[in-house]
Design an enzyme around this catalytic site. Structure first.
Site, PDB file in Angstrom:
ATOM      1  N   SER A 149      16.846   2.004  -7.574  1.00 25.91           N
ATOM      2  CA  SER A 149      16.662   3.246  -8.310  1.00 25.91           C
ATOM      3  C   SER A 149      17.250   4.372  -7.484  1.00 25.91           C
ATOM      4  CB  SER A 149      15.163   3.493  -8.539  1.00 25.91           C
ATOM      5  OG  SER A 149      14.906   4.828  -8.936  1.00 25.91           O
ATOM      6  N   TYR A 162       6.252   3.872  -5.535  1.00 27.68           N
ATOM      7  CA  TYR A 162       7.539   3.507  -6.135  1.00 27.68           C
ATOM      8  C   TYR A 162       8.687   3.831  -5.182  1.00 27.68           C
ATOM      9  CZ  TYR A 162      11.005   2.981  -9.893  1.00 27.68           C
ATOM     10  OH  TYR A 162      12.060   2.569 -10.675  1.00 27.68           O
TER      11      TYR A 162
END
Length: 267
Positions: A149, A162
């Site tokens: 990401s 995350y």
């Protein structure tokens, strides 16, 4: 004397076939393959000729995708090491895609949620890479693609688990690249910004409800605030990058993170 067939000079036999179906005869495994990016990756890899093992916590979703692409479904909780060890080891292409999100300040972040996110997004990829590398190395060819990401390259507030997991996945991918290069195995990350997935759409709705905003306002003023390109990325765009990393033109690409972030990391 000829055998009755004509071949273009300098072009190896079967080149066009390999271009049309570069993964024919290969086996792929995609985690989080029941929806979003994983489903798009499973579809793209199958279209390129691979037999795809579709792994997802949602068994019916995994079975639906596997049926659609002619693959094999596996229902598995990747936070459970025993479930990971039960997955196929004879895999040529591994796509570590499964993920989950929780948004909260560090001081309020549930420790058990933090741990589960690391288990699914770092430990499971480690175990799967460790499990599948012997097969890839024995064949002299393999592709590990980790769906990271932009948060593996940049941080955002309230996403401690995350961001930590994606940064860990980026490092794991580089180590796998260094150790596997002598065996013809590459390891790379694709690092998208916000992708049109159920996870992101859920974030938009939650932010809209929390702040009394229209979902479009949340999308453009919050999620895409740091992206020069003001649109969500489509799952198929991420899958196309994954497929390229597994194809015939990327054999010298390893240990990299390929941003698909609309220019977010350019600033």
């Amino acid at each position: 004397m000829t055998n009755g067939s004509q071949q273009e000079p300098g072009r190896p036999v079967g080149t066009e076939d390999r271009r049309a179906a570069p993964l024919r005869g290969r086996t792929a495994l995609v985690t989080g393959g029941g929806s979003g990016i994983g489903r798009a990756c499973a579809t793209a890899l199958a279209a390129a000729g691979a037999h795809v093992h579709v792994v997802d916590l949602d068994g019916p979703a995994a079975r639906a995708v596997a049926e659609a692409v002619g693959g094999t479904a596996h229902e598995a909780d990747l936070a459970d090491p025993a479930a990971v060890e039960a997955l196929p080891a004879e895999v040529d292409v591994l796509v570590n895609n499964a993920g989950l999100q929780h948004v909260a300040p560090l001081t309020e972040f549930p420790p058990e949620r933090f741990v589960r996110i690391q288990q699914v997004m770092v430990t499971a990829p480690f175990l799967l890479i460790r499990r599948t590398l012997p097969h890839m190395r024995a064949r002299g060819w393999g592709r590990v693609v980790n769906v990271s990401s932009v948060h593996g390259l940049r941080a955002s507030a309230y996403k401690s688990a995350y961001v930590a997991a994606k940064h860990g996945l980026e490092g794991l991918s580089k180590v796998a690249a260094l150790e596997s290069a002598p065996y013809g195995v590459t390891s790379n990350c694709v690092s998208p910004g916000y992708v049109r997935t159920p996870l992101v759409e859920g974030q938009v709705q939650a932010q809209a409800a929390a702040h009394g905003l229209d979902p479009d306002e949340v999308l453009h003023q919050v999620l895409l605030a740091r992206s020069p390109l003001k649109r969500l990325i489509e799952p198929e765009e991420v899958a196309a990058a994954v497929l390229w990393l597994c194809g015939p033109d990327s054999g010298h690409v390893t240990g990299v993170s390929l941003p698909l972030d609309g220019g977010w990391t350019a600033g």
